[in-house]
Scaffold this motif. Structure first.
Motif, mmCIF file in Angstrom:
data_model
loop_
_atom_site.group_PDB
_atom_site.id
_atom_site.type_symbol
_atom_site.label_atom_id
_atom_site.label_comp_id
_atom_site.label_asym_id
_atom_site.label_seq_id
_atom_site.Cartn_x
_atom_site.Cartn_y
_atom_site.Cartn_z
ATOM 1 N N UNK A 1 0.823 -1.211 0.000
ATOM 2 C CA UNK A 1 0.000 0.000 0.000
ATOM 3 C C UNK A 1 0.858 1.263 0.000
ATOM 4 N N UNK A 2 1.974 1.217 0.733
ATOM 5 C CA UNK A 2 2.871 2.367 0.745
ATOM 6 C C UNK A 2 3.554 2.594 -0.580
ATOM 7 N N UNK A 3 3.755 1.512 -1.352
ATOM 8 C CA UNK A 3 4.418 1.621 -2.651
ATOM 9 C C UNK A 3 3.475 2.126 -3.729
ATOM 10 N N UNK A 4 2.264 1.581 -3.779
ATOM 11 C CA UNK A 4 1.340 1.941 -4.851
ATOM 12 C C UNK A 4 0.396 3.086 -4.462
ATOM 13 N N UNK A 5 0.456 3.484 -3.170
ATOM 14 C CA UNK A 5 -0.373 4.594 -2.681
ATOM 15 C C UNK A 5 -1.868 4.337 -2.888
ATOM 16 N N UNK A 6 -2.269 3.097 -2.695
ATOM 17 C CA UNK A 6 -3.679 2.728 -2.812
ATOM 18 C C UNK A 6 -4.031 1.751 -1.698
ATOM 19 N N UNK A 7 -5.308 1.740 -1.309
ATOM 20 C CA UNK A 7 -5.774 0.790 -0.322
ATOM 21 C C UNK A 7 -6.109 -0.525 -1.021
ATOM 22 N N UNK A 8 -5.654 -1.614 -0.449
ATOM 23 C CA UNK A 8 -5.904 -2.933 -1.020
ATOM 24 C C UNK A 8 -7.228 -3.495 -0.514
#
Length: 294
Positions: free
Chosen positions: A245-252
């Motif tokens: 999540x920190x890498x893609x800046x999205x909530x899984x």
């Protein structure tokens, strides 16, 4: 005090009840509670007798949570009685990068688990079907893959290739073993190469992913099965949720890295409950006999 009263006392302690009478009983210092008498399910918080849980193959009767099995327990559940013959039983890890206290920690784990390392490999029959089997045990350094784990898996595949046998691998791992540095990471390529040679020989490889299968194990031999089976709701992945999540800046998604998510997205072929695992594997083995040498 009867068994039912004792059960209620321990259940009260586990659940933290505020009832005055229950609290008084729970605080009674004269009550001696057997160690590990009860099991509290980490998913639904149901409290049951340990012996009842074991009769149910360590599966919670309320929510179907599949608790972790040790390697010996898994072998007893899957293999035919007295058919298992272990490979490389006395192989021990060295300390290739001189990691502090690594030898002492290894010895402590050998003493507490009865294992030499995080995997047991060998030959067996499953409902009469001959095969090579490997079972990882999360009690031993979270079944991380060091030099011994990688070597034993590689040798198991080489034996299976030479003798034209299918391979069943029960995976459960936190990934590569940092205490062995680059030597640990090399096992990913080594095991994958052994799997490739086994596959090139036209032989069957079944992966059974159990809780948890992560890191370098997922990124190597665990994902290379011809058929990939998972137990219900087990954790399967590579990096952790927060890292991704920190890498893609999205909530899984909430069920991300669950067996059900992997099945839906084509990473796993089937989800099989523990009570049906032995029958399912035996059926697959019967459907995929080894090719006969010319």
């Amino acid at each position: 005090m009867g068994l039912e009263d004792l059960f209620n006392v321990v259940k009260t302690r586990l659940n933290g009840s505020s009832d005055e009478e229950s609290t008084e009983k729970a605080d009674d210092s004269s009550v001696k509670v057997p160690v590990n008498m009860l099991f509290k399910c980490p998913r639904c918080l149901n409290v049951i007798m340990t012996d009842e849980l074991e009769k149910n193959l360590k599966v919670c009767p309320e929510c179907n949570y599949h608790a972790r099995l040790t390697a010996p327990e898994r072998l007893r559940l899957i293999t035919d009685k007295d058919s298992f013959k272990e490979f490389d039983a006395n192989m021990l890890s060295a300390n290739p990068i001189e990691f502090p206290d690594y030898e002492a920690k290894q010895q402590a784990l050998r003493d507490s688990t009865g294992l030499k390392d995080a995997i047991i490999t060998g030959e067996c029959t499953i409902r009469g079907e001959r095969c090579v089997i490997g079972v990882m045990d999360s009690r031993y350094m979270m079944a991380s893959m060091g030099s011994v784990v990688g070597e034993k898996i590689t040798r198991a595949f080489e034996y299976a290739t030479e003798n034209r046998l299918p391979v069943i691998m029960f995976t459960a791992s936190g990934g590569a073993r940092m205490q062995e540095g680059i030597v640990s990471l090399m096992q990913m390529a080594k095991t994958s190469g052994a799997v490739a040679r086994h596959s090139d020989a036209g032989l069957l490889y079944i992966t059974v992913m159990t809780d948890p299968t992560t890191g370098g194990v997922t990124a190597s031999f665990a994902s290379l099965g011809d058929i990939i089976i998972a137990e219900p709701k087990v954790l399967i992945g590579f990096a952790g949720r927060r890292v991704i999540e920190g890498t893609i800046k999205q909530r899984l998604p909430d069920d991300f890295q669950s067996a059900e998510f992997m099945l839906e997205h084509g990473f796993a072929d089937m989800i099989v409950e523990r009570k049906s695992m032995r029958r399912t594997i035996a059926h697959i083995l019967k459907l995929h006999p080894a090719e006969i040498k010319d």
